[in-house]
Design an enzyme around this catalytic site. Sequence first.
Site, PDB file in Angstrom:
ATOM      1  N   LYS A 105      45.902  32.444  35.040  1.00 39.71           N
ATOM      2  CA  LYS A 105      44.733  32.078  35.838  1.00 39.71           C
ATOM      3  C   LYS A 105      44.024  30.898  35.183  1.00 39.71           C
ATOM      4  O   LYS A 105      43.886  30.848  33.959  1.00 39.71           O
ATOM      5  CB  LYS A 105      43.790  33.281  35.938  1.00 39.71           C
ATOM      6  N   SER A 186      39.461  36.833  42.177  1.00 38.71           N
ATOM      7  CA  SER A 186      39.525  35.403  41.949  1.00 38.71           C
ATOM      8  C   SER A 186      40.849  34.945  41.325  1.00 38.71           C
ATOM      9  O   SER A 186      41.078  33.730  41.174  1.00 38.71           O
ATOM     10  CB  SER A 186      38.369  34.951  41.047  1.00 38.71           C
ATOM     11  N   SER A 218      38.958  41.208  40.289  1.00 39.47           N
ATOM     12  CA  SER A 218      39.673  39.949  40.501  1.00 39.47           C
ATOM     13  C   SER A 218      41.128  39.946  40.083  1.00 39.47           C
ATOM     14  O   SER A 218      41.831  38.970  40.343  1.00 39.47           O
ATOM     15  CB  SER A 218      38.940  38.809  39.772  1.00 39.47           C
TER      16      SER A 218
END
Length: 555
Positions: A105, A186, A218
């Site tokens: 990420k 996310s 997330s």
Amino acid sequence: MVHRSSVTPKDLQTATASTEFVIGKETEQRDYLLLLQSADAVIQAIEDEDDYTPPELQPVETVEKRSYWRPEPADNPLNAWSHRCELKAKMPTSLLLQGRSIALKDNISVGGLPTTLGTFHQFLSQDGQYPVSPIDATVVRRLLEAGAVIKGTATCENYSACPLSYSAASGPVHNPWLRGYNVGGSSSGPGALLAASMMKTSFREVVDMAIGGDQGGSIRLPASYAGVYGLKPTHGLVPYTGTASLVPMLDHVGPMATNVHDIAALLHVIAGFDGFDQRMTAEAPLRSQVKDYPKLVGDFMSQVKSNAPTLRVGILKEGFTAPGLSNSVGDAVRTATEHFSAAGATVSEISVPMHSLGPAIWTAATRASMSDFAFKGQVPGHLSYAPPHLKPRWPMDQEMYDLLTATNPAVVNVTISGTHLKSKFGNYAEAKAHRKVFELRAAYDAAFQDVDILVTPTVPTVAMPLPGEGSSVMDKLNLSIGSTSNTCPFNVTGHPAISVPCGYLAPEGNGIDARLPVGMQLVARRWDDETLLKAAALFEAAHTGTLQPIAPRTA
């Protein structure tokens, strides 16, 4: 070296303008100006010093010189990649992940690569480009040393502050199961890349594994919407060092993969004390004491073939009355729990009434100060090592407001509400909410006296369409409402939780002939990630038909 301060009497006036007192006497004004100049000079002296990178965070030496590139749209059809690379350690210390491809990420520092946080470059640097990391986050070093191949950073939602996949500055991330649909956030890029890896359709470069971040769901939300596995470990089990914070008490990094064995292998590699992360308490294991999760899960599954497991599964009643939960998702998850019974576990319903208050506690415990950590870059009171290349632009000006309202109005909302809450309630309300976190944790712990695992739906619905061009603030935010009701409570309490794929349903309300994944969340005691992985493996085997039905144990 003598550092002279440039602070003037006007600066002193500015510093006291927002206070409720006046420095009246001329002698006091002169004295406080001298003291302010002294403080300014001390800080300026440190600013003029070279920065420090501990040896443990220096970029790992790689086979080839580190470089990166932005993939062309044709090579990035889901918009899941942020920056591409090909990093292999020159001298790995183990072969635990030899040759396995991994994406991280894009709020995790990878030495030699830009970090975007999913937002606009001008909000993180002043030179017109995204800042390049001079360090490897702890998890990056550990992955490389285990023989993994880092293929790049994956798209992150704007400031990690969106549970869906429409907010990144680079544009929306599409769900591989149905283009134009949300894939969750996310950690949207990692979820999309992993889902794409399971499909026969070519999505160009994909990966075997990924590392995501989770502050309210997330990791688990994109795992659910994408039909993969995503683990939020116990808070403090995996070092967060080198990863951009949202709020320290919520911050988690954890593994995402297409099967439980890979989740266990990744956790084995990245877990354990690193000496830098203040989130890691005395309960966190030293590296030499990290459990061999793949072996423990493997041994457990070998025993299951001959004996029913002593695993007690509790269907959390309040998790099935969460706001916005569709009947079809609730029914699919309840039906899926029958696989536990077929695998020999005992299954019963259990109630934790306080679970319904969990989202409010999560909000009250973090909202007032979230913008300080997430957007302003405030460091916590504990000694910590923040990513040195990230220099957030603040306060929010008109350009920031306009760009963020158009992409991720949640950031603006958090900023406005944080200012209001501090003004109206001061620090007391947030402190009380923290005390309520301990009460919520105790409520879950009491339930774990009777069961080993709690089960809820991960998210209320299957993936929904991405918001259209020109969507209003509420058009965007309404999509997110309720999406983290079952996940965020376990971020504040710190319990480990994993989303496992448990079925497929048609998109709701539009007659499209497609199927979208359904995720089931499993939760275990704090620091009992081992049992959580065993439960996930048991379900995986029963759900995929690789485990023959076993008669459950009787009480």
